[in-house]
Enzyme design. Structure first.
Site, PDB file in Angstrom:
ATOM      1  N   GLU A  90       0.831  -1.202   0.000  1.00  0.00           N
ATOM      2  CA  GLU A  90       0.000   0.000   0.000  1.00  0.00           C
ATOM      3  C   GLU A  90       0.868   1.257   0.000  1.00  0.00           C
ATOM      4  O   GLU A  90       1.966   1.272   0.562  1.00  0.00           O
ATOM      5  CB  GLU A  90      -0.940  -0.029   1.202  1.00  0.00           C
ATOM      6  CG  GLU A  90      -1.926  -1.181   1.073  1.00  0.00           C
ATOM      7  CD  GLU A  90      -3.000  -1.226   2.143  1.00  0.00           C
ATOM      8  OE1 GLU A  90      -4.104  -1.689   1.831  1.00  0.00           O
ATOM      9  OE2 GLU A  90      -2.750  -0.825   3.287  1.00  0.00           O
ATOM     10  N   CYS A 111       3.782   8.521   0.559  1.00  0.00           N
ATOM     11  CA  CYS A 111       4.331   7.606   1.566  1.00  0.00           C
ATOM     12  C   CYS A 111       4.436   6.228   0.911  1.00  0.00           C
ATOM     13  O   CYS A 111       3.422   5.643   0.521  1.00  0.00           O
ATOM     14  CB  CYS A 111       3.394   7.571   2.771  1.00  0.00           C
ATOM     15  SG  CYS A 111       3.869   6.346   4.001  1.00  0.00           S
ATOM     16  N   CYS A 118       6.593  -7.057   7.162  1.00  0.00           N
ATOM     17  CA  CYS A 118       7.715  -6.508   7.925  1.00  0.00           C
ATOM     18  C   CYS A 118       8.074  -7.478   9.039  1.00  0.00           C
ATOM     19  O   CYS A 118       7.195  -8.083   9.648  1.00  0.00           O
ATOM     20  CB  CYS A 118       7.319  -5.161   8.529  1.00  0.00           C
ATOM     21  SG  CYS A 118       8.656  -4.381   9.461  1.00  0.00           S
ATOM     22  N   CYS A 122       6.289  -4.313  15.409  1.00  0.00           N
ATOM     23  CA  CYS A 122       5.885  -3.275  16.373  1.00  0.00           C
ATOM     24  C   CYS A 122       4.404  -3.499  16.710  1.00  0.00           C
ATOM     25  O   CYS A 122       3.590  -3.731  15.803  1.00  0.00           O
ATOM     26  CB  CYS A 122       6.092  -1.894  15.780  1.00  0.00           C
ATOM     27  SG  CYS A 122       7.781  -1.680  15.166  1.00  0.00           S
ATOM     28  N   CYS A 125       1.206  -1.797  14.958  1.00  0.00           N
ATOM     29  CA  CYS A 125       1.274  -1.655  13.501  1.00  0.00           C
ATOM     30  C   CYS A 125       0.647  -2.852  12.790  1.00  0.00           C
ATOM     31  O   CYS A 125       0.998  -4.005  13.046  1.00  0.00           O
ATOM     32  CB  CYS A 125       2.744  -1.505  13.099  1.00  0.00           C
ATOM     33  SG  CYS A 125       2.989  -1.495  11.330  1.00  0.00           S
ATOM     34  N   GLU A 171      10.356  -2.036   7.083  1.00  0.00           N
ATOM     35  CA  GLU A 171      11.419  -1.258   7.732  1.00  0.00           C
ATOM     36  C   GLU A 171      12.441  -0.921   6.636  1.00  0.00           C
ATOM     37  O   GLU A 171      13.172  -1.800   6.144  1.00  0.00           O
ATOM     38  CB  GLU A 171      12.046  -2.107   8.850  1.00  0.00           C
ATOM     39  CG  GLU A 171      13.416  -1.674   9.335  1.00  0.00           C
ATOM     40  CD  GLU A 171      13.482  -0.218   9.812  1.00  0.00           C
ATOM     41  OE1 GLU A 171      12.700   0.159  10.686  1.00  0.00           O
ATOM     42  OE2 GLU A 171      14.332   0.531   9.284  1.00  0.00           O
ATOM     43  N   SER A 202      12.362   6.432   7.313  1.00  0.00           N
ATOM     44  CA  SER A 202      12.005   6.192   8.709  1.00  0.00           C
ATOM     45  C   SER A 202      12.608   4.860   9.189  1.00  0.00           C
ATOM     46  O   SER A 202      12.745   3.923   8.399  1.00  0.00           O
ATOM     47  CB  SER A 202      10.476   6.137   8.769  1.00  0.00           C
ATOM     48  OG  SER A 202      10.060   5.620   9.976  1.00  0.00           O
ATOM     49  N   SER A 224      11.637   6.126  15.096  1.00  0.00           N
ATOM     50  CA  SER A 224      10.484   5.841  15.958  1.00  0.00           C
ATOM     51  C   SER A 224      10.977   5.638  17.374  1.00  0.00           C
ATOM     52  O   SER A 224      11.719   4.694  17.640  1.00  0.00           O
ATOM     53  CB  SER A 224       9.778   4.562  15.493  1.00  0.00           C
ATOM     54  OG  SER A 224       9.318   4.730  14.188  1.00  0.00           O
ATOM     55  N   LEU A 225      10.558   6.486  18.271  1.00  0.00           N
ATOM     56  CA  LEU A 225      11.059   6.414  19.648  1.00  0.00           C
ATOM     57  C   LEU A 225       9.974   5.846  20.577  1.00  0.00           C
ATOM     58  O   LEU A 225      10.157   4.809  21.187  1.00  0.00           O
ATOM     59  CB  LEU A 225      11.475   7.837  20.071  1.00  0.00           C
ATOM     60  CG  LEU A 225      12.508   7.965  21.167  1.00  0.00           C
ATOM     61  CD1 LEU A 225      13.763   7.176  20.863  1.00  0.00           C
ATOM     62  CD2 LEU A 225      12.861   9.445  21.369  1.00  0.00           C
ATOM     63  N   CYS A 339      -0.828   6.296   9.663  1.00  0.00           N
ATOM     64  CA  CYS A 339       0.347   5.611  10.228  1.00  0.00           C
ATOM     65  C   CYS A 339      -0.057   4.351  10.975  1.00  0.00           C
ATOM     66  O   CYS A 339      -0.956   4.389  11.809  1.00  0.00           O
ATOM     67  CB  CYS A 339       1.051   6.521  11.238  1.00  0.00           C
ATOM     68  SG  CYS A 339       2.022   7.781  10.469  1.00  0.00           S
TER      69      CYS A 339
END
Ligand code: SF4
Length: 353
Positions: A90, A111, A118, A122, A125, A171, A202, A224-225, A339
């Site tokens: 996507e 984007c 992935c 996470c 996600c 990623e 990112s 990403s923190l 996101c």
């Protein structure tokens, strides 16, 4: 067969030289094909030779994958891109209206996805739930940009996307060669002409590859923190088991330009005053900006975004501590294009049911 969307000017010149073209003829050929990929007029100069164009028609694939577009009332468009092996990724075209981006014109950002699925898992996600399927080739990444650009052009011939973010499925630093290859094509001045400073890559924090990214492109980096205690960070981002916060901070400090820190705000988890203070402390001495992203509905129903008031209070605490922080309101949430919501093949399967 080569793919046009994976070829830089240099690769196109080499192709032409392979057919015995002189330097000028090879450059004219490259210019014509780069302009064709980006759907722009080739500017002046000599025309590409018929022999070379016929060779290109035989040996360079120019077809774009099939794409289905779905539009959100806020102007965001999500594309489901059907790749040749049946995989679906996507891509999202984000419209920032002039009234909201402090500029005189609407701004469009694409984007793109860098992988099918992935491996990083996470927890908030949707892509992470798919697991890793495969890496995308550079041309498959560029094709996503081309599809979004053509969609925009069909709406208004004067419009084109100006910015690109690698924040879709996957990623990017796990597929670094293809990401760098795609950037190499997209930045070609005679083609898409997306300057590296308008590209953001990112990462969840693949520390060793961050240095490689700094060395090989001038594109921006977003990290990403989301949490600053090792235990809570590991609970959100399994990669944190591998690279500690100290290692991550040191890698951010080595960046040659401003790094964007992504903080997804989750109610009751990382939205307290104390956590804002902790984030401000982490930022001290670093060249960073913070993007605050209220959580979008995702795989864990119990996780919710804080109220807008709480988000603003968090942002204010950072600002009071001297940290530049932007609160990003969601784009494309109604169509599952925000996101953390990109689901690729699983969405297609669920829609069929
Ligand atoms: S947030 Fe990014 S790295 Fe994490 S699972 Fe999703 S796509 Fe992968």
């Amino acid at each position: 067969m080569d793919h046009l969307f994976g070829m830089t000017e240099r690769a196109l010149i080499e192709f032409a030289r392979g057919y015995g073209a002189a330097a000028g003829g090879a450059r004219a050929f490259a210019k014509t094909l780069l302009a064709r990929a980006a759907m722009r007029e080739a500017d002046g100069g000599s025309a590409a030779s018929r022999v070379l164009l016929e060779a290109a028609a035989r040996e360079i694939d120019e077809a774009l994958p099939r794409a289905e577009a779905i539009a959100d009332p806020d102007g965001t468009v999500r594309f489901a891109i059907h790749l040749a092996d049946g995989a679906i990724v996507e891509t999202v075209l984000i419209e920032q209206r002039a009234s909201t981006n402090l500029r005189k014109r609407d701004r469009f950002t694409v984007c793109v996805s860098s992988q099918v699925g992935c491996a990083r898992g996470c927890v908030f996600c949707e892509t992470g739930r798919l697991g890793f399927v495969r890496n995308l080739a550079a041309w498959e990444i560029v094709a996503q940009f081309a599809i979004a650009a053509r969609h925009l052009r069909a709406r208004d011939a004067s419009l084109s996307p100006s910015n690109l973010v690698f924040m879709g499925m996957g990623e990017p630093l796990d597929n670094l060669e293809a990401v760098l290859g795609a950037i190499g094509v997209l930045r070609e001045p005679r083609g898409f002409a997306v300057g590296e400073r308008r590209i953001t890559v990112s990462t969840v924090g693949i520390v060793p590859r961050m240095d490689e990214l700094y060395a090989r492109t001038r594109a921006n980096l977003a990290v990403s923190l989301h949490a600053l205690e090792e235990k809570s960070r590991i609970a959100l981002l399994p990669i944190a088991r591998k690279f500690s916060l100290a290692q991550l901070r040191a890698a951010i400090a080595r960046a040659p330009r401003t790094v964007l820190l992504q903080w997804t705000l989750i109610a009751g988890q990382n939205d307290s005053d104390a956590q804002a203070e902790q984030l401000a402390e982490f930022c001290r001495g670093l060249d960073v900006r913070v993007n605050l992203i209220p959580l979008n509905p995702g795989p864990i129903a119990a996780q919710r975004p804080p109220t807008l008031e709480q988000c603003r209070a968090f942002q204010k605490r950072l600002a009071d501590a001297g940290v530049r922080a932007l609160l990003r309101l969601p784009h494309g949430q109604e169509i599952g294009g925000a996101c953390g919501q990109l689901a690729g093949a699983r969405r297609a399967t669920e829609q069929r049911r």
